[in-house]
Design a protein around this motif. Structure first.
Motif, PDB file in Angstrom:
ATOM      1  N   ARG A 148       0.829  -1.210   0.000  1.00  0.00           N
ATOM      2  CA  ARG A 148       0.000   0.000   0.000  1.00  0.00           C
ATOM      3  C   ARG A 148       0.861   1.257   0.000  1.00  0.00           C
ATOM      4  NH1 ARG A 148      -3.014  -0.878   4.915  1.00  0.00           N
ATOM      5  NH2 ARG A 148      -3.125  -3.097   4.648  1.00  0.00           N
ATOM      6  N   ALA A 149       1.923   1.259   0.793  1.00  0.00           N
ATOM      7  CA  ALA A 149       2.808   2.439   0.851  1.00  0.00           C
ATOM      8  C   ALA A 149       3.463   2.669  -0.511  1.00  0.00           C
ATOM      9  CB  ALA A 149       3.864   2.240   1.931  1.00  0.00           C
ATOM     10  N   ARG A 150       3.878   1.574  -1.174  1.00  0.00           N
ATOM     11  CA  ARG A 150       4.495   1.699  -2.498  1.00  0.00           C
ATOM     12  C   ARG A 150       3.497   2.277  -3.507  1.00  0.00           C
ATOM     13  NH1 ARG A 150       5.528  -3.520  -4.088  1.00  0.00           N
ATOM     14  NH2 ARG A 150       6.447  -3.901  -2.060  1.00  0.00           N
ATOM     15  N   ARG A 151       2.248   1.769  -3.471  1.00  0.00           N
ATOM     16  CA  ARG A 151       1.222   2.285  -4.401  1.00  0.00           C
ATOM     17  C   ARG A 151       0.938   3.750  -4.126  1.00  0.00           C
ATOM     18  NH1 ARG A 151      -3.144  -1.462  -3.238  1.00  0.00           N
ATOM     19  NH2 ARG A 151      -1.846  -3.265  -2.955  1.00  0.00           N
ATOM     20  N   ARG A 152       0.859   4.114  -2.831  1.00  0.00           N
ATOM     21  CA  ARG A 152       0.623   5.521  -2.496  1.00  0.00           C
ATOM     22  C   ARG A 152       1.738   6.405  -3.040  1.00  0.00           C
ATOM     23  NH1 ARG A 152       0.264   4.668   3.030  1.00  0.00           N
ATOM     24  NH2 ARG A 152      -1.573   3.387   3.164  1.00  0.00           N
ATOM     25  N   ALA A 153       2.979   5.961  -2.911  1.00  0.00           N
ATOM     26  CA  ALA A 153       4.122   6.748  -3.405  1.00  0.00           C
ATOM     27  C   ALA A 153       4.063   6.878  -4.925  1.00  0.00           C
ATOM     28  CB  ALA A 153       5.431   6.099  -2.975  1.00  0.00           C
ATOM     29  N   GLU A 154       3.677   5.771  -5.614  1.00  0.00           N
ATOM     30  CA  GLU A 154       3.575   5.830  -7.078  1.00  0.00           C
ATOM     31  C   GLU A 154       2.484   6.799  -7.504  1.00  0.00           C
ATOM     32  OE1 GLU A 154       2.901   1.831  -8.311  1.00  0.00           O
ATOM     33  OE2 GLU A 154       4.951   1.189  -7.827  1.00  0.00           O
ATOM     34  N   ARG A 155       1.315   6.745  -6.813  1.00  0.00           N
ATOM     35  CA  ARG A 155       0.227   7.669  -7.166  1.00  0.00           C
ATOM     36  C   ARG A 155       0.627   9.115  -6.906  1.00  0.00           C
ATOM     37  NH1 ARG A 155      -3.400   3.687  -4.767  1.00  0.00           N
ATOM     38  NH2 ARG A 155      -3.299   4.899  -2.844  1.00  0.00           N
ATOM     39  N   ALA A 156       1.342   9.348  -5.805  1.00  0.00           N
ATOM     40  CA  ALA A 156       1.788  10.718  -5.511  1.00  0.00           C
ATOM     41  C   ALA A 156       2.754  11.205  -6.589  1.00  0.00           C
ATOM     42  CB  ALA A 156       2.449  10.760  -4.135  1.00  0.00           C
ATOM     43  N   ALA A 157       3.641  10.324  -7.052  1.00  0.00           N
ATOM     44  CA  ALA A 157       4.585  10.716  -8.105  1.00  0.00           C
ATOM     45  C   ALA A 157       3.839  11.019  -9.407  1.00  0.00           C
ATOM     46  CB  ALA A 157       5.613   9.606  -8.326  1.00  0.00           C
ATOM     47  N   LEU A 158       2.825  10.194  -9.736  1.00  0.00           N
ATOM     48  CA  LEU A 158       2.029  10.449 -10.949  1.00  0.00           C
ATOM     49  C   LEU A 158       1.288  11.780 -10.851  1.00  0.00           C
ATOM     50  CD1 LEU A 158       0.573   6.929 -11.765  1.00  0.00           C
ATOM     51  CD2 LEU A 158       2.169   8.268 -13.134  1.00  0.00           C
ATOM     52  N   ARG A 159       0.707  12.081  -9.682  1.00  0.00           N
ATOM     53  CA  ARG A 159       0.002  13.355  -9.514  1.00  0.00           C
ATOM     54  C   ARG A 159       0.959  14.532  -9.682  1.00  0.00           C
ATOM     55  NH1 ARG A 159      -2.849  10.784  -5.238  1.00  0.00           N
ATOM     56  NH2 ARG A 159      -1.385  11.677  -3.739  1.00  0.00           N
ATOM     57  N   GLU A 160       2.158  14.385  -9.149  1.00  0.00           N
ATOM     58  CA  GLU A 160       3.160  15.445  -9.268  1.00  0.00           C
ATOM     59  C   GLU A 160       3.533  15.661 -10.731  1.00  0.00           C
ATOM     60  OE1 GLU A 160       5.273  18.499  -7.900  1.00  0.00           O
ATOM     61  OE2 GLU A 160       3.989  17.214  -6.677  1.00  0.00           O
ATOM     62  N   GLN A 161       3.703  14.565 -11.472  1.00  0.00           N
ATOM     63  CA  GLN A 161       4.030  14.674 -12.905  1.00  0.00           C
ATOM     64  C   GLN A 161       2.900  15.369 -13.665  1.00  0.00           C
ATOM     65  OE1 GLN A 161       6.791  13.993 -14.596  1.00  0.00           O
ATOM     66  NE2 GLN A 161       7.781  13.461 -12.655  1.00  0.00           N
ATOM     67  N   GLU A 162       1.647  15.026 -13.347  1.00  0.00           N
ATOM     68  CA  GLU A 162       0.493  15.663 -13.995  1.00  0.00           C
ATOM     69  C   GLU A 162       0.469  17.162 -13.683  1.00  0.00           C
ATOM     70  OE1 GLU A 162      -1.885  14.690 -16.150  1.00  0.00           O
ATOM     71  OE2 GLU A 162      -0.664  12.873 -16.343  1.00  0.00           O
ATOM     72  N   ARG A 163       0.751  17.526 -12.441  1.00  0.00           N
ATOM     73  CA  ARG A 163       0.749  18.923 -12.036  1.00  0.00           C
ATOM     74  C   ARG A 163       1.815  19.701 -12.813  1.00  0.00           C
ATOM     75  NH1 ARG A 163       1.955  18.922  -6.362  1.00  0.00           N
ATOM     76  NH2 ARG A 163       0.108  17.631  -6.178  1.00  0.00           N
ATOM     77  N   ILE A 164       2.971  19.098 -12.989  1.00  0.00           N
ATOM     78  CA  ILE A 164       4.062  19.755 -13.728  1.00  0.00           C
ATOM     79  C   ILE A 164       3.667  19.912 -15.193  1.00  0.00           C
ATOM     80  CG2 ILE A 164       6.433  19.446 -14.552  1.00  0.00           C
ATOM     81  CD1 ILE A 164       7.046  18.150 -11.851  1.00  0.00           C
ATOM     82  N   ARG A 165       3.053  18.865 -15.782  1.00  0.00           N
ATOM     83  CA  ARG A 165       2.635  18.957 -17.191  1.00  0.00           C
ATOM     84  C   ARG A 165       1.580  20.029 -17.388  1.00  0.00           C
ATOM     85  NH1 ARG A 165       1.567  13.374 -17.597  1.00  0.00           N
ATOM     86  NH2 ARG A 165       3.624  12.508 -17.436  1.00  0.00           N
ATOM     87  N   ARG A 166       0.641  20.159 -16.444  1.00  0.00           N
ATOM     88  CA  ARG A 166      -0.431  21.162 -16.565  1.00  0.00           C
ATOM     89  C   ARG A 166       0.130  22.571 -16.510  1.00  0.00           C
ATOM     90  NH1 ARG A 166      -3.765  20.088 -11.981  1.00  0.00           N
ATOM     91  NH2 ARG A 166      -2.915  18.037 -11.705  1.00  0.00           N
ATOM     92  N   ARG A 167       1.208  22.782 -15.841  1.00  0.00           N
ATOM     93  CA  ARG A 167       1.800  24.116 -15.740  1.00  0.00           C
ATOM     94  C   ARG A 167       2.551  24.508 -16.997  1.00  0.00           C
ATOM     95  NH1 ARG A 167       4.370  25.031  -9.888  1.00  0.00           N
ATOM     96  NH2 ARG A 167       2.450  24.899  -8.733  1.00  0.00           N
ATOM     97  N   GLY A 168       2.717  23.614 -17.864  1.00  0.00           N
ATOM     98  CA  GLY A 168       3.413  23.958 -19.094  1.00  0.00           C
ATOM     99  C   GLY A 168       4.737  23.254 -19.210  1.00  0.00           C
ATOM    100  N   GLY A 169       5.058  22.428 -18.313  1.00  0.00           N
ATOM    101  CA  GLY A 169       6.267  21.645 -18.407  1.00  0.00           C
ATOM    102  C   GLY A 169       7.534  22.437 -18.266  1.00  0.00           C
ATOM    103  N   THR A 170       7.478  23.527 -17.525  1.00  0.00           N
ATOM    104  CA  THR A 170       8.673  24.350 -17.368  1.00  0.00           C
ATOM    105  C   THR A 170       9.682  23.690 -16.430  1.00  0.00           C
ATOM    106  OG1 THR A 170       7.644  25.572 -15.574  1.00  0.00           O
ATOM    107  CG2 THR A 170       7.473  26.488 -17.807  1.00  0.00           C
ATOM    108  N   GLY A 171       9.243  22.746 -15.638  1.00  0.00           N
ATOM    109  CA  GLY A 171      10.142  22.073 -14.736  1.00  0.00           C
ATOM    110  C   GLY A 171      10.315  22.767 -13.409  1.00  0.00           C
ATOM    111  N   GLN A 172       9.543  23.855 -13.213  1.00  0.00           N
ATOM    112  CA  GLN A 172       9.639  24.565 -11.951  1.00  0.00           C
ATOM    113  C   GLN A 172       8.825  23.814 -10.895  1.00  0.00           C
ATOM    114  OE1 GLN A 172       8.194  28.453 -12.655  1.00  0.00           O
ATOM    115  NE2 GLN A 172      10.100  29.170 -13.586  1.00  0.00           N
ATOM    116  N   LEU A 173       9.434  23.620  -9.774  1.00  0.00           N
ATOM    117  CA  LEU A 173       8.718  22.941  -8.706  1.00  0.00           C
ATOM    118  C   LEU A 173       8.193  23.923  -7.665  1.00  0.00           C
ATOM    119  CD1 LEU A 173      11.016  19.842  -8.145  1.00  0.00           C
ATOM    120  CD2 LEU A 173       8.900  19.980  -9.436  1.00  0.00           C
ATOM    121  N   SER A 174       8.709  25.164  -7.682  1.00  0.00           N
ATOM    122  CA  SER A 174       8.237  26.149  -6.706  1.00  0.00           C
ATOM    123  C   SER A 174       7.157  27.016  -7.333  1.00  0.00           C
ATOM    124  CB  SER A 174       9.400  27.006  -6.225  1.00  0.00           C
ATOM    125  OG  SER A 174       9.896  27.768  -7.307  1.00  0.00           O
ATOM    126  N   HIS A 175       6.446  27.785  -6.534  1.00  0.00           N
ATOM    127  CA  HIS A 175       5.327  28.599  -7.015  1.00  0.00           C
ATOM    128  C   HIS A 175       5.747  30.007  -7.412  1.00  0.00           C
ATOM    129  CE1 HIS A 175       2.217  25.748  -5.989  1.00  0.00           C
ATOM    130  NE2 HIS A 175       2.952  25.433  -4.930  1.00  0.00           N
TER     131      HIS A 175
END
Length: 176
Positions: A148-175
């Motif tokens: 379960r912990a591994r799946r949670r970490a994978e889902r969190a990583a996927l959500r983070e990747q989606e968030r980065i793609r939605r911003r335009g893929g600039t690669g910025q992690l800060s706001h």
């Protein structure tokens, strides 16, 4: 020891007299010398140890309906065996009671068979209705927790990747 010696030292204990007597006789060969010395000194190495240790039952007791059926079957089987023995003895003796006892033994055998089948069926029905409570072992629980912990970490990583793609893929992690 003679009677005169007994009267001379009445305050001496039985253990002291037997120890004095042992000194004159052959030593106990089956007891090691160190243990003999400790015992004579009066000190005990091991603490009190009970004769038995109660352990929890490995299997659960029978459910009430199954236990009732089992007791009933046991009584019927006991009566059947007694009837069969009486029928055999009456046959040997040439008694008029032999024929009725043989007939009743045959009927009792059928009833005893039914009683044993009743125990089996009652047990199956009880297991089917109430089921067996299965508790997973701690190892299985730990493995599931890790998965379960591994799946949670994978889902969190996927959500983070989606968030980065939605911003335009600039690669910025800060706001900023």
């Amino acid at each position: 020891m003679g009677t005169a010696e007994w009267r001379v030292a009445p305050e001496e204990s039985v253990a002291g007299r037997s120890a004095a007597r042992r000194g004159r006789e052959a030593p106990d060969r089956d007891i090691p010398a160190r243990r003999r010395a400790r015992e004579s000194a009066g000190e005990r190495q091991q603490p009190y140890r009970p004769l038995w240790v109660e352990e929890p039952a490995r299997r659960h007791p029978l459910p009430d309906p199954v236990r009732t059926a089992a007791v009933r079957a046991l009584i019927i089987i006991a009566v059947t065996l007694i009837q069969a023995m009486v029928a055999f003895l009456c046959t040997l003796a040439g008694s008029w009671l032999a024929f009725p006892m043989v007939i009743s033994s045959v009927v009792s055998t059928v009833v005893a068979t039914w009683a044993v089948v009743d125990v089996w069926v009652t047990r199956q029905v009880w297991n089917q209705r109430y089921g067996v409570v299965s508790e997973p072992s701690s190892t299985a629980r730990a493995l599931r927790r890790e998965r379960r912990a591994r799946r949670r970490a994978e889902r969190a990583a996927l959500r983070e990747q989606e968030r980065i793609r939605r911003r335009g893929g600039t690669g910025q992690l800060s706001h900023s």
